[in-house]
Motif scaffolding. Structure first.
Motif, PDB file in Angstrom:
ATOM      1  N   TRP A 147       0.835  -1.195   0.000  1.00 19.67           N
ATOM      2  CA  TRP A 147       0.000   0.000   0.000  1.00 19.67           C
ATOM      3  C   TRP A 147       0.875   1.251   0.000  1.00 19.67           C
ATOM      4  N   PHE A 148       0.405   2.299  -0.657  1.00 22.23           N
ATOM      5  CA  PHE A 148       1.055   3.608  -0.644  1.00 22.23           C
ATOM      6  C   PHE A 148       0.079   4.599  -0.039  1.00 22.23           C
ATOM      7  N   LEU A 149       0.509   5.318   0.995  1.00 19.98           N
ATOM      8  CA  LEU A 149      -0.369   6.280   1.668  1.00 19.98           C
ATOM      9  C   LEU A 149       0.273   7.651   1.739  1.00 19.98           C
ATOM     10  N   LEU A 190       9.695  -1.005  -4.401  1.00 20.35           N
ATOM     11  CA  LEU A 190       8.786  -2.028  -3.885  1.00 20.35           C
ATOM     12  C   LEU A 190       8.260  -2.949  -4.990  1.00 20.35           C
ATOM     13  N   VAL A 191       8.657  -2.681  -6.216  1.00 18.49           N
ATOM     14  CA  VAL A 191       8.341  -3.491  -7.401  1.00 18.49           C
ATOM     15  C   VAL A 191       6.898  -3.276  -7.867  1.00 18.49           C
ATOM     16  N   VAL A 196       3.799  -1.308   3.708  1.00 15.20           N
ATOM     17  CA  VAL A 196       3.216   0.028   3.618  1.00 15.20           C
ATOM     18  C   VAL A 196       4.299   1.029   3.232  1.00 15.20           C
ATOM     19  N   ALA A 197       4.041   1.756   2.161  1.00 14.85           N
ATOM     20  CA  ALA A 197       4.861   2.914   1.803  1.00 14.85           C
ATOM     21  C   ALA A 197       4.161   4.127   2.399  1.00 14.85           C
ATOM     22  N   TRP A 234       8.086   1.209   4.538  1.00 10.99           N
ATOM     23  CA  TRP A 234       8.911   2.051   3.670  1.00 10.99           C
ATOM     24  C   TRP A 234       8.429   3.476   3.873  1.00 10.99           C
ATOM     25  N   THR A 235       9.322   4.414   4.098  1.00  9.23           N
ATOM     26  CA  THR A 235       8.895   5.784   4.382  1.00  9.23           C
ATOM     27  C   THR A 235       9.620   6.781   3.492  1.00  9.23           C
TER      28      THR A 235
END
Length: 282
Positions: free
Chosen positions: A7-9, A76-77, A31-32, A53-54
């Motif tokens: 997920w990207f937030l 993250l591919v 989670v990004a 991941w931040t």
């Protein structure tokens, strides 16, 4: 067992965004997480390691949006779900806002979300699908005095996302707009109020002046709202809109009923504006 997702937030450091991040990490998803204050995620980084991941991100910075989104997909591919959560509340009468406040509110709540979606789309198309989730509010359907600028951003982003859903459906990309009601995430305390003008004392717009200090509890449970947002993001087919909270349902329903009532009586008068049809020869 369902596979782990990525997920990207945006706006992941506080409030509803942080609650979503925590719930996703607890179930083993990657989670990004992006935001302006990554220090707020330090504890989660220590606990979850590579699952988190931040990257620092202010969504009003268009170049940074492109760079961060591109880097997240590269490192993250693939990313299954992009959640546009960054935003804030600015309230007051329209005449009370400064020009800078107008520009920054729309750059964050409207343009910022648009640019994140645009940056993600080439990657989602290339990987053959995914989901974009836009966090809106009942204020994306129901307007109120003292919320004109906030409503402008939310009405605008809902229109953009609704059209986008039709554009990207052929690529297997779903779009979901979430309309939460009031939740105990600190949104009211962190709301920004325009400098009051005496001319608006005692008018409907002045009611928002007590927003930050009001004691009225929010009916929504942020834990439940976050959980239901995650479920909506994984629903197949993608629901276009998801209303969360009894207050949101009430406000959205009332607004739509009133809007439809204002249109239904105009069928004949609307048609009167059409070009006259030529008579059909006998």
């Amino acid at each position: 067992m369902a596979r782990a997702r990525t997920w990207f937030l945006t706006g992941a450091t506080h409030g509803l965004g942080r609650e979503i991040t925590v719930q996703l990490l607890r179930r083993g998803d990657r989670v990004a997480a992006t935001g302006r204050d990554l220090g707020a995620l330090a504890e989660l980084a220590d606990e979850y390691g590579d699952l988190l991941w931040t990257a620092p991100l202010d969504v009003t910075d268009r170049r940074a949006v492109r760079e961060v989104v591109d880097r997240a997909f590269s490192e993250l591919v693939s990313i299954d779900v992009v959640i546009n959560n960054a935003g804030y509340g600015l309230f007051g009468a329209a005449e009370e806002f400064s020009d800078d406040q107008v520009d920054h509110q729309l750059a964050t709540n409207l343009s910022g979300s648009i640019q994140v979606a645009r940056a993600a789309l080439p990657h989602l198309r290339a990987q053959g699908g995914g989901r974009i989730v836009q966090v809106s509010t009942y204020g994306g359907q129901a307007a109120n005095a003292g919320a004109s600028l906030y409503n402008a951003g939310k009405f605008g982003i809902e229109g953009f996302m609704e059209a986008l859903a039709r554009e990207v459906e052929p690529f297997g990309i779903g779009v979901t707009i979430v309309e939460p009601g009031g939740t105990g995430t600190g949104f009211r305390r962190n709301a920004i109020l325009a400098a009051p003008m005496a001319a608006y004392d005692g008018t409907p717009a002045a009611a928002v002046r007590g927003l930050a200090t009001g004691s009225r509890p929010s009916p929504g449970d942020p834990v439940k709202v976050a959980s239901m947002m995650i479920a909506a993001a994984e629903a197949d087919p993608a629901p276009l809109r998801v209303v969360l909270g009894s207050d949101s349902y009430r406000f959205v329903h009332e607004a739509l009923v009133q809007r439809l009532a204002g249109v239904e009586g105009q069928k004949s008068s609307a048609a009167a504006a059409d070009l006259d049809q030529p008579e059909t020869p006998r």
